[in-house]
Design a protein around this motif. Structure first.
Motif, PDB file in Angstrom:
ATOM      1  N   VAL A  86       1.100 -10.578  67.596  1.00  6.88           N
ATOM      2  CA  VAL A  86       1.532  -9.200  67.870  1.00  6.88           C
ATOM      3  C   VAL A  86       1.087  -8.281  66.732  1.00  6.88           C
ATOM      4  O   VAL A  86       0.624  -7.163  66.958  1.00  6.88           O
ATOM      5  CB  VAL A  86       3.063  -9.137  68.063  1.00  6.88           C
ATOM      6  CG1 VAL A  86       3.521  -7.695  68.230  1.00  6.88           C
ATOM      7  CG2 VAL A  86       3.483  -9.950  69.274  1.00  6.88           C
ATOM      8  N   HIS A  87       1.215  -8.774  65.512  1.00  6.60           N
ATOM      9  CA  HIS A  87       0.756  -7.978  64.361  1.00  6.60           C
ATOM     10  C   HIS A  87      -0.740  -7.689  64.483  1.00  6.60           C
ATOM     11  O   HIS A  87      -1.196  -6.561  64.216  1.00  6.60           O
ATOM     12  CB  HIS A  87       1.063  -8.725  63.057  1.00  6.60           C
ATOM     13  CG  HIS A  87       0.467  -8.083  61.851  1.00  6.60           C
ATOM     14  ND1 HIS A  87       0.834  -6.815  61.408  1.00  6.60           N
ATOM     15  CD2 HIS A  87      -0.486  -8.522  60.975  1.00  6.60           C
ATOM     16  CE1 HIS A  87       0.141  -6.509  60.325  1.00  6.60           C
ATOM     17  NE2 HIS A  87      -0.663  -7.513  60.042  1.00  6.60           N
ATOM     18  N   ALA A  88      -1.511  -8.695  64.904  1.00  2.00           N
ATOM     19  CA  ALA A  88      -2.957  -8.499  65.072  1.00  2.00           C
ATOM     20  C   ALA A  88      -3.227  -7.444  66.139  1.00  2.00           C
ATOM     21  O   ALA A  88      -4.130  -6.610  65.988  1.00  2.00           O
ATOM     22  CB  ALA A  88      -3.621  -9.826  65.452  1.00  2.00           C
ATOM     23  N   THR A  89      -2.441  -7.467  67.210  1.00  2.00           N
ATOM     24  CA  THR A  89      -2.611  -6.451  68.265  1.00  2.00           C
ATOM     25  C   THR A  89      -2.308  -5.063  67.718  1.00  2.00           C
ATOM     26  O   THR A  89      -3.048  -4.103  67.958  1.00  2.00           O
ATOM     27  CB  THR A  89      -1.664  -6.744  69.445  1.00  2.00           C
ATOM     28  OG1 THR A  89      -1.975  -8.032  69.986  1.00  2.00           O
ATOM     29  CG2 THR A  89      -1.822  -5.697  70.540  1.00  2.00           C
ATOM     30  N   ILE A  90      -1.219  -4.957  66.964  1.00  2.00           N
ATOM     31  CA  ILE A  90      -0.817  -3.652  66.424  1.00  2.00           C
ATOM     32  C   ILE A  90      -1.880  -3.107  65.477  1.00  2.00           C
ATOM     33  O   ILE A  90      -2.244  -1.929  65.541  1.00  2.00           O
ATOM     34  CB  ILE A  90       0.548  -3.779  65.708  1.00  2.00           C
ATOM     35  CG1 ILE A  90       1.655  -4.005  66.744  1.00  2.00           C
ATOM     36  CG2 ILE A  90       0.849  -2.545  64.861  1.00  2.00           C
ATOM     37  CD1 ILE A  90       2.993  -4.363  66.148  1.00  2.00           C
ATOM     38  N   THR A  91      -2.406  -3.971  64.600  1.00  2.00           N
ATOM     39  CA  THR A  91      -3.392  -3.477  63.643  1.00  2.00           C
ATOM     40  C   THR A  91      -4.729  -3.190  64.329  1.00  2.00           C
ATOM     41  O   THR A  91      -5.401  -2.221  63.998  1.00  2.00           O
ATOM     42  CB  THR A  91      -3.596  -4.469  62.485  1.00  2.00           C
ATOM     43  OG1 THR A  91      -3.797  -5.784  63.022  1.00  2.00           O
ATOM     44  CG2 THR A  91      -2.400  -4.499  61.559  1.00  2.00           C
ATOM     45  N   ALA A  92      -5.101  -4.028  65.305  1.00  2.00           N
ATOM     46  CA  ALA A  92      -6.391  -3.804  65.974  1.00  2.00           C
ATOM     47  C   ALA A  92      -6.374  -2.540  66.816  1.00  2.00           C
ATOM     48  O   ALA A  92      -7.371  -1.819  66.904  1.00  2.00           O
ATOM     49  CB  ALA A  92      -6.742  -5.007  66.859  1.00  2.00           C
ATOM     50  N   THR A  93      -5.251  -2.259  67.461  1.00  2.00           N
ATOM     51  CA  THR A  93      -5.190  -1.097  68.346  1.00  2.00           C
ATOM     52  C   THR A  93      -4.692   0.160  67.639  1.00  2.00           C
ATOM     53  O   THR A  93      -4.691   1.235  68.225  1.00  2.00           O
ATOM     54  CB  THR A  93      -4.281  -1.388  69.551  1.00  2.00           C
ATOM     55  OG1 THR A  93      -2.991  -1.814  69.085  1.00  2.00           O
ATOM     56  CG2 THR A  93      -4.861  -2.486  70.419  1.00  2.00           C
ATOM     57  N   LYS A  94      -4.256  -0.007  66.386  1.00  2.00           N
ATOM     58  CA  LYS A  94      -3.850   1.144  65.552  1.00  2.00           C
ATOM     59  C   LYS A  94      -2.844   2.042  66.281  1.00  2.00           C
ATOM     60  O   LYS A  94      -2.994   3.258  66.351  1.00  2.00           O
ATOM     61  CB  LYS A  94      -5.071   1.977  65.148  1.00  2.00           C
ATOM     62  CG  LYS A  94      -6.104   1.227  64.327  1.00  2.00           C
ATOM     63  CD  LYS A  94      -7.207   2.200  63.888  1.00  2.00           C
ATOM     64  CE  LYS A  94      -8.228   1.570  62.977  1.00  2.00           C
ATOM     65  NZ  LYS A  94      -8.964   0.453  63.511  1.00  2.00           N
ATOM     66  N   ILE A  95      -1.819   1.450  66.826  1.00  2.00           N
ATOM     67  CA  ILE A  95      -0.883   2.234  67.640  1.00  2.00           C
ATOM     68  C   ILE A  95       0.231   2.879  66.820  1.00  2.00           C
ATOM     69  O   ILE A  95       0.950   3.732  67.327  1.00  2.00           O
ATOM     70  CB  ILE A  95      -0.268   1.377  68.767  1.00  2.00           C
ATOM     71  CG1 ILE A  95       0.335   0.069  68.217  1.00  2.00           C
ATOM     72  CG2 ILE A  95      -1.300   1.087  69.842  1.00  2.00           C
ATOM     73  CD1 ILE A  95       0.990  -0.794  69.269  1.00  2.00           C
ATOM     74  N   PHE A  96       0.387   2.480  65.555  1.00  2.00           N
ATOM     75  CA  PHE A  96       1.436   3.075  64.745  1.00  2.00           C
ATOM     76  C   PHE A  96       0.842   3.721  63.507  1.00  2.00           C
ATOM     77  O   PHE A  96      -0.187   3.283  62.988  1.00  2.00           O
ATOM     78  CB  PHE A  96       2.456   2.007  64.308  1.00  2.00           C
ATOM     79  CG  PHE A  96       3.235   1.403  65.449  1.00  2.00           C
ATOM     80  CD1 PHE A  96       3.365   0.030  65.576  1.00  2.00           C
ATOM     81  CD2 PHE A  96       3.862   2.212  66.393  1.00  2.00           C
ATOM     82  CE1 PHE A  96       4.078  -0.525  66.614  1.00  2.00           C
ATOM     83  CE2 PHE A  96       4.581   1.661  67.441  1.00  2.00           C
ATOM     84  CZ  PHE A  96       4.687   0.284  67.555  1.00  2.00           C
TER      85      PHE A  96
END
Lengths: 349, 366
Positions: A35-45
Motif C-alpha cells: 500500500v505504501h508503494a501504491t501511495i508513493t507511486a501514485t503521489k496521492i497525498f
C-alpha cells in the motif's frame, strides 16, 4: 517443504496478488509495504493535508483506516486523518456496521463525523426503496453517498477523501462501464485521483491491492468489521460482473491487475468527456449541470417519479392541439425551438 | 435471433407484406420474412464495406479473406461471393485471395485440416486463388505457402510446446491469437495486399475486447473492435461481419443452404470454458440472451470510442504484437517486447529460447 517468500517460516497463506506463500507476520508487513508503494507511486497525498477516510464498518474501509494510520506514522506522511461515515438508513445493515465504526474510532483515536441521508436529503434508503421498488436502488445510494462523503469531508476541513476501493472494485468498474457504454466513467474509474476539478478529490490507496489480501489482513490483524452484503444489492448489475470477475480470477489471478492496467491505458477523446463544472443552483454542490444529480433524483422522489433522471425517456414531446399555445418559436421541443410542428396549428390524425 | 414460431406468430414482415418468420437481436422491434431477413443481414456486411469505402480508396482491389473453417468463415466467403457477383452497379470491386491458416500441430489433424480446406476450395463457385499456410510458418524467415501437403515437424514442435500444453491455457490461447495475427500480417506483406478480411462476428469482436482488457491491452480495444483495424503498418484488417451475431450467421447459413463443413475444424471460439476467453464468451452471450440484448453492440461501440494514449518518441514496435512502445518502458529491451507481451510470456512455463530467436528473425518489426 515450502517456506515463506521472505523468511524460513512455514507459510500460512498465499498472497493473492503475487501468489507467493507467506507467513502471517511477513504477509502483514508485505501488505502495508505494498500500500505504501501504491501511495508513493501514485503521489496521492501531500504533506500537511487533511484527509477524510470514508468508513462504513466494512472490511475495506476498516483496513484502510488502520493501514493509513500505521503508514502515516511509520513513514511520516504528515497527514491529518479524519473518519467520515455515512448512515444511509438501512435497518439491519447500516445500524450494525456503524457500531463497528465506533469501535474503530476508539481503536485509532481519530475524529469521526457521521452524516445521515435523512438529515442531508430527508429520505432514508429504506424509504427510498419503499417508494421506488427493488430496481435502481444503487443509483440513488451511490449518488447520495458520494455527495454525503464530500460534505462530511468539508465539515472536517478536508479536501481529500480516501476510500477503500480495491483492485477488484476498480476492475469490476472497468468491465461494467465497458458493458454499459459509459465512456466518461470508464476513464474516471481508472484515474489515480478523481474529482480534482470540483474541489474535493477522491483517492484510492487500495487500487492495486487485491480484495482477498484485504480480507486476510483484516482477519490476521483481528480487526472489527461488519461483513454482511447490503440487503438491496443482490439485484445490482454489478453483481453479475463481480461473479464473472471471480470466475476469471480463479483461472488467472493476475487478470485483476491486467484489467486495472487496461483501464489506465484507455483515453477518452475530449469531446466525449464533460467539461463544465459549476455549482448546483439548489444545494451548491459541484455539478456539471444546473441541478446536481442528487437534487434531480430527489425531485423525482418527491413528485413520485421513481425513474426520473435514471431512465432516458423515449417519448416525444406532445404536440399541442391548442392554437393559442403555439407561438412563433414553437413549444421548444426539437432542436432550436422552431424545429417542432407546433407552428402548423394543425393536428393530423 | 432465431425463428421461434411463438415470437413471430401472426406478425408481418417489417419490410414487406409477407408473414414474418425470422428475427434478429430485438424481435419486439423487427421481424422479417425469409428474403428480407437475409437481405437485412447481407446489408450489414455491405454497409461496412461501403461506408468505409474499402474498395473505393483508389488502392488495389485485392483482398485477403482469412479462412479457418468456422461457420463465420464460410459466411464471409458466401458474402464476398455474393458481393463480387452482383450487377455492375452494386458489385463489390474486390479480387479475393483466400488464405487458409492451418493451425494443427500434429500430423494427422494437419492432414484432415488440409483436406477439408481443399474440399472447400473445390466447392466454391467462384474460382479464386487459395493459399495454404501453416500457423507454425510464423517461425520462418519468410512465409512459405504450401503447394502440396507438407508438414515441418521441427517448427510444429516449437509451436506445440507453446500452445499445445494444458498449463496456463488462457495465456497460450492469447499467444496463439497474437501469432495468428502476426502470420496474417506477414502473409499480407508477402503477397503485397493491403487489405485483409476476417470473419470476426459481433460475439467474437466483443469477446476480443474483453480478452484484450483481461490481458492488459486496454489501449488496443478501439482497433480490435473497429470495422477497420489499422494497427499493422501498411495493412488494414477489415471486419465486415462485426455487427452480425453468431446466431444470425448460423441462421443465415441455414437459410441460404450454403455448403459448409459439418464440424468447424478450428472454430475461433471453441475454447474450453475454463479459460479467460471461454468465460468471457460465455458471460457476454449469457448477458445478451438474458435481458440485456444490447450487450454485444454496447461493448463494441464503447470500445471503438476510446483511444490509446499517444506513444512518446522514441519507440519501437513490440516483436509480438507490433504495438509501438517507448524504448525506455520496454520491460525486455533485449527481446523487444511490450510490457503486456512480456508478462504474457512470463506466465507461460518453459518458453523455449528458440521461440524468441525465431520470432525475432521472422518479425516484420525487425
Amino acid at each position: 517443504m515450502a517456506t515463506c517468500y521472505a523468511c524460513p517460516a512455514t507459510p500460512s497463506i498465499k498472497i493473492a496478488k503475487t501468489s507467493d506463500p507467506a507467513c502471517v507476520p511477513c504477509f502483514l508487513n508485505w501488505f502495508e509495504e505494498d500500500v505504501h508503494a501504491t501511495i508513493t507511486a501514485t503521489k496521492i497525498f501531500s504533506r500537511g493535508e487533511k484527509v477524510a477516510i470514508g468508513v462504513s464498518g466494512g472490511k475495506d474501509s476498516t483496513v484502510l483506516a488502520h493501514t493509513l494510520a500505521i503508514l502515516n506514522q511509520r513513514y511520516d506522511y504528515g497527514l491529518e486523518l479524519f473518519l467520515v461515515c455515512i448512515d444511509e438508513g438501512i435497518a439491519g445493515y447500516r445500524d450494525h456496521s456503524i457500531r463497528e465504526v465506533h469501535k474503530n474510532q476508539s481503536d485509532l483515536q481519530l475524529p469521526l463525523k457521521i452524516l445521515s441521508y435523512k438529515d442531508l436529503y430527508g429520505w432514508t434508503m429504506d424509504e427510498i426503496v419503499a417508494r421506488i421498488g427493488p430496481k435502481n436502488n444503487c443509483t440513488f445510494c451511490g449518488v447520495f453517498r458520494r455527495q454525503a462523503l464530500d460534505r462530511g469531508a468539508e465539515k472536517c476541513g478536508a479536501f481529500k477523501v480516501a476510500t477503500g476501493h480495491n483492485a477488484d472494485d476498480v476492475a469490476e468498474t472497468v468491465l461494467m462501464n465497458l458493458l454499459r457504454g459509459d465512456i466518461a466513467r470508464l476513464q474516471r474509474s481508472s484515474t489515480q485521483v478523481s474529482g480534482s476539478e470540483g474541489g474535493i478529490t477522491r483517492v484510492k490507496p487500495f487500487r492495486y491491492s487485491y480484495q482477498k489480501d484485504v480480507v486476510f489482513y483484516a482477519h490476521f490483524k483481528k480487526l472489527n468489521y461488519f461483513s454482511v452484503e447490503c440487503s438491496y444489492s443482490p439485484n445490482a448489475y454489478r453483481g453479475l460482473v463481480r461473479n464473472h470477475l471471480k470466475a476469471i480470477e480463479r483461472v488467472s489471478p493476475r487478470v485483476i491487475m491486467e484489467i486495472v492496467r487496461s483501464g489506465e491505458a484507455v483515453v477518452v477523446p475530449q469531446s466525449e468527456a464533460p467539461l463544465i463544472r459549476r455549482k448546483c443552483i439548489q444545494c451548491n454542490y459541484t455539478s456539471s449541470q444546473e441541478l446536481c444529480q442528487a437534487c434531480r433524483l430527489l425531485s423525482g422522489l418527491n413528485i413520485g417519479e421513481s425513474t426520473h433522471d435514471i431512465v432516458k425517456s423515449t417519448k416525444k414531446a406532445p404536440v399541442s392541439t391548442d392554437s393559442s399555445a403555439a407561438t412563433s418559436n414553437g413549444c421548444g421541443s426539437g432542436g432550436g425551438g422552431d424545429g417542432c410542428g407546433c407552428n402548423n396549428n394543425s393536428v393530423d390524425f | 435471433m432465431g425463428d421461434d414460431p411463438s415470437i413471430v406468430a401472426g406478425r408481418q414482415c417489417l419490410k414487406c407484406d409477407l408473414p414474418a418468420r425470422y428475427y434478429s437481436v430485438n424481435p419486439k422491434q423487427a421481424v422479417y420474412c425469409r428474403d428480407c431477413y437475409l437481405s437485412m443481414i447481407h446489408h450489414k456486411f455491405s454497409y461496412v464495406i461501403g461506408k468505409n469505402r474499402v474498395f473505393r480508396d483508389g488502392n488495389k482491389r485485392s483482398v485477403i479473406v482469412v479462412w479457418r473453417g468456422s461457420p463465420s468463415d464460410n459466411f464471409l466467403l458466401h458474402c464476398v461471393e455474393m458481393g463480387v457477383s452482383q450487377n455492375p452497379h452494386k458489385r463489390m470491386e474486390a479480387k479475393p485471395v483466400v488464405v487458409v491458416i492451418l493451425e494443427s500441430v500434429d500430423l494427422e489433424r494437419f492432414k484432415i485440416e488440409y483436406g477439408a480446406a481443399k474440399e472447400r476450395e473445390l466447392q466454391m463457385a467462384e474460382k479464386w486463388d487459395w493459399k495454404f499456410v501453416p500457423l507454425y510458418g510464423i517461425f520462418g524467415e519468410d512465409v512459405e505457402f504450401l503447394e502440396e501437403l507438407r508438414f515441418d515437424e521441427e517448427k510444429a514442435s516449437t509451436l506445440r510446446s507453446l500452445i499445445g500444453k494444458s498449463s496456463a491455457k488462457s495465456d497460450r490461447l492469447e499467444l496463439k491469437s497474437l501469432l495468428t495475427e502476426l502470420l496474417v500480417y506477414k502473409v499480407a506483406l508477402k503477397l503485397g495486399i493491403d487489405k485483409v478480411m476476417t470473419s470476426d462476428s459481433a460475439d467474437l469482436t466483443a469477446q476480443k475486447s474483453f480478452d484484450a482488457i483481461c490481458f492488459g491491452r486496454g489501449a488496443k480495444i478501439a482497433q480490435l473492435a473497429s470495422a477497420l483495424d489499422t494497427r499493422f503498418p501498411g495493412v488494414t484488417i477489415i471486419r465486415p461481419l462485426r455487427d452480425i451475431t453468431d446466431a444470425d450467421i448460423g441462421l443465415s447459413l441455414r437459410l441460404a443452404s450454403d455448403a459448409e463443413p459439418t464440424v468447424a475444424l478450428n472454430p475461433q471460439v471453441a475454447v474450453k470454458a475454463r479459460t479467460i476467453q471461454g468465460l468471457n464468451a460465455d458471460f457476454l452471450s449469457r448477458l445478451q440472451v438474458s435481458g440485456f440484448p444490447s450487450t454485444l453492440s454496447s461493448v463494441i461501440m464503447t470500445s471503438t470510442k476510446v483511444e490509446a494514449p499517444p506513444v512518446p518518441q522514441p519507440n519501437h514496435p513490440c516483436l509480438l504484437c507490433l504495438d509501438p512502445c517507448p524504448i525506455d518502458k520496454t520491460e525486455d529491451s533485449v527481446r523487444q517486447l511490450c510490457p503486456s507481451c512480456s508478462r504474457l510470456l512470463a506466465a507461460i512455463p518453459s518458453v523455449p529460447e528458440s521461440f524468441y530467436q525465431a520470432i525475432q528473425i521472422g518479425s516484420p518489426a525487425r
